[in-house]
Scaffold this motif. Sequence first.
Motif, PDB file in Angstrom:
ATOM      1  N   GLN A 129       0.830  -1.205   0.000  1.00  0.00           N
ATOM      2  CA  GLN A 129       0.000   0.000   0.000  1.00  0.00           C
ATOM      3  C   GLN A 129       0.864   1.253   0.000  1.00  0.00           C
ATOM      4  O   GLN A 129       0.590   2.222  -0.704  1.00  0.00           O
ATOM      5  N   GLY A 130       1.917   1.224   0.805  1.00  0.00           N
ATOM      6  CA  GLY A 130       2.784   2.378   0.903  1.00  0.00           C
ATOM      7  C   GLY A 130       3.548   2.653  -0.382  1.00  0.00           C
ATOM      8  O   GLY A 130       3.720   3.806  -0.782  1.00  0.00           O
ATOM      9  N   ASP A 131       4.007   1.591  -1.043  1.00  0.00           N
ATOM     10  CA  ASP A 131       4.796   1.751  -2.262  1.00  0.00           C
ATOM     11  C   ASP A 131       3.940   2.140  -3.462  1.00  0.00           C
ATOM     12  O   ASP A 131       4.345   2.946  -4.299  1.00  0.00           O
ATOM     13  N   TYR A 132       2.763   1.537  -3.555  1.00  0.00           N
ATOM     14  CA  TYR A 132       1.933   1.712  -4.750  1.00  0.00           C
ATOM     15  C   TYR A 132       0.681   2.558  -4.520  1.00  0.00           C
ATOM     16  O   TYR A 132       0.007   2.887  -5.495  1.00  0.00           O
ATOM     17  N   ARG A 133       0.363   2.873  -3.274  1.00  0.00           N
ATOM     18  CA  ARG A 133      -0.912   3.527  -2.955  1.00  0.00           C
ATOM     19  C   ARG A 133      -2.084   2.721  -3.521  1.00  0.00           C
ATOM     20  O   ARG A 133      -2.950   3.217  -4.247  1.00  0.00           O
ATOM     21  N   THR A 134      -2.086   1.439  -3.173  1.00  0.00           N
ATOM     22  CA  THR A 134      -3.158   0.573  -3.644  1.00  0.00           C
ATOM     23  C   THR A 134      -4.510   0.939  -3.056  1.00  0.00           C
ATOM     24  O   THR A 134      -5.539   0.461  -3.543  1.00  0.00           O
ATOM     25  N   PRO A 140      -1.845  -0.645 -11.131  1.00  0.00           N
ATOM     26  CA  PRO A 140      -0.396  -0.630 -11.396  1.00  0.00           C
ATOM     27  C   PRO A 140       0.362  -1.715 -10.635  1.00  0.00           C
ATOM     28  O   PRO A 140       1.259  -2.366 -11.195  1.00  0.00           O
ATOM     29  N   ALA A 141       0.026  -1.908  -9.373  1.00  0.00           N
ATOM     30  CA  ALA A 141       0.700  -2.945  -8.584  1.00  0.00           C
ATOM     31  C   ALA A 141       0.399  -4.323  -9.137  1.00  0.00           C
ATOM     32  O   ALA A 141       1.294  -5.179  -9.235  1.00  0.00           O
ATOM     33  N   ALA A 142      -0.849  -4.571  -9.491  1.00  0.00           N
ATOM     34  CA  ALA A 142      -1.234  -5.881 -10.009  1.00  0.00           C
ATOM     35  C   ALA A 142      -0.499  -6.204 -11.304  1.00  0.00           C
ATOM     36  O   ALA A 142      -0.052  -7.340 -11.511  1.00  0.00           O
ATOM     37  N   LEU A 143      -0.345  -5.225 -12.189  1.00  0.00           N
ATOM     38  CA  LEU A 143       0.326  -5.461 -13.459  1.00  0.00           C
ATOM     39  C   LEU A 143       1.823  -5.722 -13.257  1.00  0.00           C
ATOM     40  O   LEU A 143       2.406  -6.590 -13.917  1.00  0.00           O
ATOM     41  N   ARG A 271      -4.873  -2.016 -18.194  1.00  0.00           N
ATOM     42  CA  ARG A 271      -4.852  -0.650 -17.665  1.00  0.00           C
ATOM     43  C   ARG A 271      -6.217   0.023 -17.794  1.00  0.00           C
ATOM     44  O   ARG A 271      -6.488   1.010 -17.108  1.00  0.00           O
ATOM     45  N   LYS A 272      -7.052  -0.501 -18.674  1.00  0.00           N
ATOM     46  CA  LYS A 272      -8.371   0.095 -18.877  1.00  0.00           C
ATOM     47  C   LYS A 272      -9.241   0.031 -17.614  1.00  0.00           C
ATOM     48  O   LYS A 272     -10.193   0.786 -17.482  1.00  0.00           O
ATOM     49  N   PHE A 273      -8.901  -0.856 -16.683  1.00  0.00           N
ATOM     50  CA  PHE A 273      -9.690  -0.990 -15.459  1.00  0.00           C
ATOM     51  C   PHE A 273      -9.344   0.091 -14.435  1.00  0.00           C
ATOM     52  O   PHE A 273     -10.084   0.301 -13.473  1.00  0.00           O
ATOM     53  N   SER A 274      -8.219   0.750 -14.609  1.00  0.00           N
ATOM     54  CA  SER A 274      -7.743   1.733 -13.635  1.00  0.00           C
ATOM     55  C   SER A 274      -8.650   2.965 -13.611  1.00  0.00           C
ATOM     56  O   SER A 274      -9.127   3.419 -14.664  1.00  0.00           O
ATOM     57  N   PRO A 275      -8.921   3.531 -12.399  1.00  0.00           N
ATOM     58  CA  PRO A 275      -8.447   3.095 -11.080  1.00  0.00           C
ATOM     59  C   PRO A 275      -9.430   2.119 -10.420  1.00  0.00           C
ATOM     60  O   PRO A 275     -10.635   2.211 -10.610  1.00  0.00           O
TER      61      PRO A 275
END
Length: 313
Positions: A129-134, A140-143, A271-275
């Motif tokens: 969470q801290g690194d990616y702001r999940t 982004p983290a999942a990819l 990426r189309k699912f983001s955010p």
Amino acid sequence: MSTHPKELLFVQGVKKTGTSTIVGILNCHPEIFVLYETMLNNSMISKYGNQILSRYPEARQFFRTNKDFGVSYLELLSFLEKQNPSFRYRYFGDKIISVDPDKIRTNCKFKIIFALRDIRTWLIKEQIQGDYRTDLDLVPAALDYLYYCIGSIRRPNSIRVRLEDLVKHNQDEVNRIARFLNVDLSVFTDHWWEKIDVFHEEDPKSSIRWYDGHRSSRIKPAEMDSSVLLKPNPFWDPILNLFDKYYYCEDKSDFEEGEIQHDIDTLGEFRKFSPVRLEDAYFNISTMRLGVDRPQSWKQKFKGKLWKFWGNV
């Protein structure tokens, strides 16, 4: 004293996948020395690299070099064995934290142990969470993690260790690692969680004290640190289908290179699912830092701010 030829050994993974535990298990064997996040060819000397230099200041010559990645490690190994002839290693290497499955590039002979865990629980860990702001966007983290998981399957001279298996079937996984390395770990890794920091004061292993800040690696494996309940979300279907395909694969030969590359190439389409926020993807989370605190469920300190939410099942 080992009569086997020297070989490089690297433990690679992303944060919260059990890399520290694997390093701890391996270093219980007297002929295995895996450094901790030292990365000799980095432009900056790491915290643990400086711990080595505190004892062996002459070893600075092996850091921050432009030599082949593996050559620097073999030269450092030779130096350490000359300093302490009583301690000789068959395997020597490092723990590498990276989402790049091809991070380790060398012309020297080497083996890799890749550490992985279920993406469902990896995405919710505090450090991720801290690194990616999940909390704001999981995509982004999942990819990144999918790229690492898929790519790791095509590396030669490697095995992949799932954290769930390391916890639930620890002895079986230790035996599998032993077969991969062609060493006998059985005697040395009995109750390994009690031996992680038990080294002779002259053993070069004692110069790195990574285990002081990784208490979870000193706990007898009994239970996983996290559990989740997913919300239905269009994001999950393609992500989990692709992840499970590679994560639960038992035989690398099941995949041809063309199929692997095709699946990697498709990652950009997701990426189309983001955010996708955490609260969009989970009904409930229960997670803990083993050896540090008690379980938490949707009530965590994040960057100094207390935040919480509940999903309605």
